[in-house]
Design a protein around this motif. Sequence first.
Motif, PDB file in Angstrom:
ATOM      1  N   LEU A 121       0.825  -1.209   0.000  1.00 44.36           N
ATOM      2  CA  LEU A 121       0.000   0.000   0.000  1.00 44.36           C
ATOM      3  C   LEU A 121       0.860   1.260   0.000  1.00 44.36           C
ATOM      4  O   LEU A 121       0.368   2.347  -0.294  1.00 44.36           O
ATOM      5  N   SER A 122       2.140   1.127   0.325  1.00 49.19           N
ATOM      6  CA  SER A 122       3.030   2.292   0.369  1.00 49.19           C
ATOM      7  C   SER A 122       3.294   2.869  -1.010  1.00 49.19           C
ATOM      8  O   SER A 122       3.522   4.068  -1.157  1.00 49.19           O
ATOM      9  N   ASP A 123       3.293   1.988  -2.039  1.00 52.51           N
ATOM     10  CA  ASP A 123       3.688   2.435  -3.380  1.00 52.51           C
ATOM     11  C   ASP A 123       3.133   1.521  -4.461  1.00 52.51           C
ATOM     12  O   ASP A 123       2.355   1.947  -5.315  1.00 52.51           O
ATOM     13  N   VAL A 124       3.505   0.250  -4.439  1.00 55.30           N
ATOM     14  CA  VAL A 124       3.241  -0.643  -5.569  1.00 55.30           C
ATOM     15  C   VAL A 124       1.761  -0.689  -5.924  1.00 55.30           C
ATOM     16  O   VAL A 124       1.379  -0.530  -7.092  1.00 55.30           O
ATOM     17  N   LEU A 125       0.905  -0.916  -4.931  1.00 49.02           N
ATOM     18  CA  LEU A 125      -0.521  -1.075  -5.231  1.00 49.02           C
ATOM     19  C   LEU A 125      -1.195   0.228  -5.662  1.00 49.02           C
ATOM     20  O   LEU A 125      -1.878   0.246  -6.696  1.00 49.02           O
ATOM     21  N   PRO A 126      -1.054   1.337  -4.931  1.00 45.60           N
ATOM     22  CA  PRO A 126      -1.695   2.565  -5.428  1.00 45.60           C
ATOM     23  C   PRO A 126      -1.115   3.048  -6.747  1.00 45.60           C
ATOM     24  O   PRO A 126      -1.844   3.588  -7.587  1.00 45.60           O
ATOM     25  N   THR A 127       0.187   2.853  -6.955  1.00 54.38           N
ATOM     26  CA  THR A 127       0.782   3.228  -8.233  1.00 54.38           C
ATOM     27  C   THR A 127       0.169   2.409  -9.361  1.00 54.38           C
ATOM     28  O   THR A 127      -0.187   2.944 -10.426  1.00 54.38           O
ATOM     29  N   SER A 128       0.012   1.131  -9.143  1.00 53.67           N
ATOM     30  CA  SER A 128      -0.553   0.254 -10.170  1.00 53.67           C
ATOM     31  C   SER A 128      -2.035   0.542 -10.380  1.00 53.67           C
ATOM     32  O   SER A 128      -2.518   0.551 -11.522  1.00 53.67           O
ATOM     33  N   TRP A 129      -2.758   0.762  -9.289  1.00 55.66           N
ATOM     34  CA  TRP A 129      -4.195   1.063  -9.409  1.00 55.66           C
ATOM     35  C   TRP A 129      -4.399   2.346 -10.215  1.00 55.66           C
ATOM     36  O   TRP A 129      -5.242   2.409 -11.107  1.00 55.66           O
ATOM     37  N   GLN A 130      -3.610   3.369  -9.901  1.00 50.08           N
ATOM     38  CA  GLN A 130      -3.717   4.625 -10.643  1.00 50.08           C
ATOM     39  C   GLN A 130      -3.382   4.416 -12.115  1.00 50.08           C
ATOM     40  O   GLN A 130      -4.050   4.979 -13.001  1.00 50.08           O
TER      41      GLN A 130
ATOM     42  N   GLY B 100       4.379  -3.587 -12.952  1.00 50.29           N
ATOM     43  CA  GLY B 100       3.702  -4.209 -14.084  1.00 50.29           C
ATOM     44  C   GLY B 100       2.888  -5.425 -13.679  1.00 50.29           C
ATOM     45  O   GLY B 100       1.766  -5.645 -14.191  1.00 50.29           O
ATOM     46  N   GLN B 101       3.428  -6.237 -12.763  1.00 57.77           N
ATOM     47  CA  GLN B 101       2.677  -7.401 -12.279  1.00 57.77           C
ATOM     48  C   GLN B 101       1.344  -6.965 -11.680  1.00 57.77           C
ATOM     49  O   GLN B 101       0.285  -7.537 -11.979  1.00 57.77           O
ATOM     50  N   MET B 102       1.393  -5.946 -10.820  1.00 56.57           N
ATOM     51  CA  MET B 102       0.164  -5.520 -10.159  1.00 56.57           C
ATOM     52  C   MET B 102      -0.759  -4.765 -11.104  1.00 56.57           C
ATOM     53  O   MET B 102      -1.980  -4.877 -10.998  1.00 56.57           O
ATOM     54  N   CYS B 103      -0.203  -4.013 -12.053  1.00 58.48           N
ATOM     55  CA  CYS B 103      -1.062  -3.400 -13.081  1.00 58.48           C
ATOM     56  C   CYS B 103      -1.859  -4.478 -13.817  1.00 58.48           C
ATOM     57  O   CYS B 103      -3.072  -4.342 -14.029  1.00 58.48           O
ATOM     58  N   ALA B 104      -1.158  -5.542 -14.199  1.00 55.15           N
ATOM     59  CA  ALA B 104      -1.814  -6.614 -14.943  1.00 55.15           C
ATOM     60  C   ALA B 104      -2.898  -7.285 -14.108  1.00 55.15           C
ATOM     61  O   ALA B 104      -4.012  -7.546 -14.592  1.00 55.15           O
ATOM     62  N   ARG B 105      -2.613  -7.549 -12.834  1.00 55.02           N
ATOM     63  CA  ARG B 105      -3.605  -8.220 -11.981  1.00 55.02           C
ATOM     64  C   ARG B 105      -4.802  -7.324 -11.697  1.00 55.02           C
ATOM     65  O   ARG B 105      -5.947  -7.788 -11.683  1.00 55.02           O
ATOM     66  N   ILE B 106      -4.537  -6.040 -11.454  1.00 51.56           N
ATOM     67  CA  ILE B 106      -5.635  -5.111 -11.194  1.00 51.56           C
ATOM     68  C   ILE B 106      -6.508  -4.959 -12.433  1.00 51.56           C
ATOM     69  O   ILE B 106      -7.749  -4.955 -12.345  1.00 51.56           O
ATOM     70  N   ALA B 107      -5.885  -4.834 -13.611  1.00 55.09           N
ATOM     71  CA  ALA B 107      -6.667  -4.727 -14.850  1.00 55.09           C
ATOM     72  C   ALA B 107      -7.512  -5.974 -15.062  1.00 55.09           C
ATOM     73  O   ALA B 107      -8.687  -5.887 -15.462  1.00 55.09           O
ATOM     74  N   ARG B 108      -6.953  -7.124 -14.791  1.00 50.44           N
ATOM     75  CA  ARG B 108      -7.726  -8.365 -14.923  1.00 50.44           C
ATOM     76  C   ARG B 108      -8.842  -8.412 -13.888  1.00 50.44           C
ATOM     77  O   ARG B 108      -9.958  -8.852 -14.181  1.00 50.44           O
ATOM     78  N   HIS B 109      -8.568  -7.951 -12.674  1.00 52.83           N
ATOM     79  CA  HIS B 109      -9.595  -7.868 -11.626  1.00 52.83           C
ATOM     80  C   HIS B 109     -10.761  -6.992 -12.077  1.00 52.83           C
ATOM     81  O   HIS B 109     -11.914  -7.250 -11.722  1.00 52.83           O
ATOM     82  N   HIS B 110     -10.455  -5.969 -12.872  1.00 57.96           N
ATOM     83  CA  HIS B 110     -11.496  -5.085 -13.407  1.00 57.96           C
ATOM     84  C   HIS B 110     -12.241  -5.697 -14.599  1.00 57.96           C
ATOM     85  O   HIS B 110     -13.173  -5.074 -15.116  1.00 57.96           O
TER      86      HIS B 110
ATOM     87  N   ALA C 204      -8.989 -14.058   0.758  1.00 58.62           N
ATOM     88  CA  ALA C 204      -8.929 -14.701  -0.561  1.00 58.62           C
ATOM     89  C   ALA C 204      -7.817 -14.119  -1.428  1.00 58.62           C
ATOM     90  O   ALA C 204      -7.475 -14.694  -2.465  1.00 58.62           O
ATOM     91  N   ASP C 205      -7.274 -12.981  -1.033  1.00 59.20           N
ATOM     92  CA  ASP C 205      -6.150 -12.340  -1.715  1.00 59.20           C
ATOM     93  C   ASP C 205      -6.427 -12.167  -3.214  1.00 59.20           C
ATOM     94  O   ASP C 205      -5.710 -12.695  -4.069  1.00 59.20           O
ATOM     95  N   PRO C 206      -7.468 -11.395  -3.557  1.00 58.69           N
ATOM     96  CA  PRO C 206      -7.854 -11.286  -4.970  1.00 58.69           C
ATOM     97  C   PRO C 206      -6.802 -10.687  -5.885  1.00 58.69           C
ATOM     98  O   PRO C 206      -6.825 -10.930  -7.090  1.00 58.69           O
ATOM     99  N   LEU C 207      -5.869  -9.903  -5.347  1.00 55.45           N
ATOM    100  CA  LEU C 207      -4.811  -9.319  -6.173  1.00 55.45           C
ATOM    101  C   LEU C 207      -3.505 -10.102  -6.079  1.00 55.45           C
ATOM    102  O   LEU C 207      -2.507  -9.718  -6.696  1.00 55.45           O
TER     103      LEU C 207
END
Length: 395
Positions: free
Chosen positions: A160-169, A191-201, A354-357
Amino acid sequence: MKAVTWHGKRDVRVESVPDPKLKESDDAIIRVTSSGICGSDLHLYEVLGPFLTEGDVLGHEPMGIVEETGADVRHVKPGDRVVIPFNISCGTCYMCERKLFAQCETTQVREQGSGAALFGYTRLYGQVPGGQAEYLRVPQAHFGPIKVPEGPPDERFVYLSDVLPTSWQAVEWADVPPGGSVTVLGLGPIGQMCARIARHHGHRVIGVDVVPERLEMARRHGIEVIDSADADDVADAVRQLTGGRGTDSVIDAVGMEAHGSPGAKIAQTLAGMLPGGAAAPLMSRVGVDRLAALMTAIETVRRGGTISVIGVYGGMTDPLPMLRMFDKGIGLRMGQAHVKAWIDDLLPLVSDDADPLGVMDLTTHRLPLEEAPEAYDMFQKKRDGAIKVLLRPGG
């Protein structure tokens, strides 16, 4: 206390430095329990040395336990478990009221013409001591720290410090239409988290990288991948997968140290060889980036699509193919993540067992703080399957 300090190109050390102390009524002191090494830290390790001073404490992805607070800090207290956003913002200025926290007017580094101050990130962003240390002073702690629950391991929350909000944005700003498609260039942690968040969407996601371990990690999370080593032309490979059109959006999660762009690589190398007093103003005025990833994004996105740039660039005179961009009608959005703007979206997801991301499948190496020099070298050279490294003070 022990801290990771910068001493020159590819030279970081773990040294004893003075313990931080409260300076302002809105400060807090935290005992750091985990702190990530970010791809942006590698820019300091390799390229941005002219903006650093020997002994600067690095790191901007920390979490830990509150030890002490100033009189104006009321939303967290000693003993609370917190994550610290990488950008330092007040929460009440003109920019913060518009949730543009990375442009906070209270902490803007005006003498450098920069946005909000960042932890552990050069004179350009305030030269605030960072979080790869046993303890951290947190300015603007009346607003910044994110309180998280006790119990789950740090990996559930530290991003939450960087990777996730950066990827979500990055995904939000990519403006992918419902049921649409997005190419993610670069499958490092962001990039990993961008891809997972986009797929989550619910989007179709195509990830591009050259590192086998990164490609395999993306596959584990249902991402289509292109190995750029096997593709003569990445943009053409994406078009072949999308009816000849290209994806609706592209996320550039690579930035200024992309493979390719040999001329810019030489310019970066030469600038890095100059004394800091000469290199810093030169890079500030005429610095150039290695633009291979951005050029690939321009060719890959469909006409009328959007490019979201979340990889860090630092050039001031970068040439862009404006005719091509104008002809294709490309939308372009970029910038530092406004961390606190996205926490309400993210905290329920990382708190879900369930750790969706898939946050528990990102860290590849957990090392004691004392091993930071080896960790930086391993991460930069992508040895031993290193994708994301967490440092832990006290082992």
